[in-house]
Design a protein around this motif. Structure first.
Motif, mmCIF file in Angstrom:
data_model
loop_
_atom_site.group_PDB
_atom_site.id
_atom_site.type_symbol
_atom_site.label_atom_id
_atom_site.label_comp_id
_atom_site.label_asym_id
_atom_site.label_seq_id
_atom_site.Cartn_x
_atom_site.Cartn_y
_atom_site.Cartn_z
ATOM 1 N N UNK A 1 61.068 -27.787 -103.719
ATOM 2 C CA UNK A 1 60.838 -26.469 -104.325
ATOM 3 C C UNK A 1 60.373 -25.463 -103.274
ATOM 4 N N UNK A 2 59.490 -25.876 -102.394
ATOM 5 C CA UNK A 2 59.005 -24.982 -101.336
ATOM 6 C C UNK A 2 60.156 -24.518 -100.455
ATOM 7 N N UNK A 3 61.023 -25.429 -100.100
ATOM 8 C CA UNK A 3 62.163 -25.071 -99.253
ATOM 9 C C UNK A 3 63.139 -24.167 -100.002
ATOM 10 N N UNK A 4 63.346 -24.444 -101.304
ATOM 11 C CA UNK A 4 64.216 -23.592 -102.113
ATOM 12 C C UNK A 4 63.660 -22.174 -102.212
ATOM 13 N N UNK A 5 62.336 -22.058 -102.190
ATOM 14 C CA UNK A 5 61.668 -20.750 -102.259
ATOM 15 C C UNK A 5 61.759 -20.026 -100.911
ATOM 16 N N UNK A 6 62.280 -20.697 -99.898
ATOM 17 C CA UNK A 6 62.444 -20.069 -98.594
ATOM 18 C C UNK A 6 61.304 -20.307 -97.634
ATOM 19 N N UNK A 7 60.374 -21.174 -98.006
ATOM 20 C CA UNK A 7 59.252 -21.468 -97.120
ATOM 21 C C UNK A 7 59.673 -22.418 -95.995
ATOM 22 N N UNK A 8 59.187 -22.149 -94.813
ATOM 23 C CA UNK A 8 59.282 -23.127 -93.731
ATOM 24 C C UNK A 8 58.138 -24.101 -93.989
ATOM 25 N N UNK A 9 58.437 -25.379 -94.198
ATOM 26 C CA UNK A 9 57.418 -26.370 -94.528
ATOM 27 C C UNK A 9 57.163 -27.252 -93.319
ATOM 28 N N UNK A 10 55.904 -27.333 -92.932
ATOM 29 C CA UNK A 10 55.505 -28.201 -91.828
ATOM 30 C C UNK A 10 54.448 -29.154 -92.359
ATOM 31 N N UNK A 11 54.707 -30.446 -92.220
ATOM 32 C CA UNK A 11 53.768 -31.479 -92.659
ATOM 33 C C UNK A 11 53.151 -32.100 -91.416
ATOM 34 N N UNK A 12 51.828 -32.121 -91.390
ATOM 35 C CA UNK A 12 51.137 -32.521 -90.179
ATOM 36 C C UNK A 12 49.917 -33.400 -90.467
ATOM 37 N N UNK A 13 49.547 -34.198 -89.488
ATOM 38 C CA UNK A 13 48.331 -34.997 -89.564
ATOM 39 C C UNK A 13 47.122 -34.231 -89.047
ATOM 40 N N UNK A 14 47.358 -33.066 -88.480
ATOM 41 C CA UNK A 14 46.235 -32.238 -88.002
ATOM 42 C C UNK A 14 45.401 -31.795 -89.196
ATOM 43 N N UNK A 15 44.115 -31.987 -89.131
ATOM 44 C CA UNK A 15 43.241 -31.626 -90.256
ATOM 45 C C UNK A 15 42.660 -30.222 -90.136
#
Length: 126
Positions: free
Chosen positions: A88-102
């Motif tokens: 859904x985030x990608x469909x909304x046009x968001x660049x999604x970055x998933x990270x282990x950085x807290x």
């Protein structure tokens, strides 16, 4: 550009997008932070216990309200998220970055330097 981070405290990236109480939204222009705001997610507005379970948290209305909070953002940096939310985030046009950085600050600086890589293993099936 506006960058959103799911968070409980405004300092750390919460490990699960859908369960965070807030989004910290940081507006950046020419590599400098020009505005920062905390946006509270609707489902949490009347609950003080951050550990309280919300069985309706993944329902349709909640998902719409959650993504409405991000409609003016271009980037979402999260610790992890379920497949439906990721799509859904990608469909909304968001660049999604998933990270282990807290640390939100460290993740922001790494992103601005082009050094924050997304780990798609942090997308989990629901």
């Amino acid at each position: 550009m506006k960058i959103a981070f799911p968070t409980q405290d405004g300092e750390t990236i919460f490990p699960h997008f859908g369960q965070a109480r807030f989004f910290k939204v940081i507006e950046v222009q020419d590599g400098a932070v020009v505005n920062t705001e905390m946006r509270e997610k609707e489902v949490h507005q009347h609950h003080d216990d951050e550990h309280e379970h919300h069985p309706h948290a993944h329902g349709g209305h909640h998902a719409h309200a959650m993504f409405d909070l991000l409609k003016d953002c271009q980037v979402l940096i999260s610790g992890g998220m379920g497949t439906p939310a990721f799509e859904r985030a990608r469909e909304q046009g968001l660049e999604v970055i998933l990270t282990g950085e807290r640390s939100i600050e460290k993740a922001l600086q790494a992103y601005l330097k082009g050094a924050l890589e997304s780990d798609l293993r942090r997308v989990h099936a629901h």
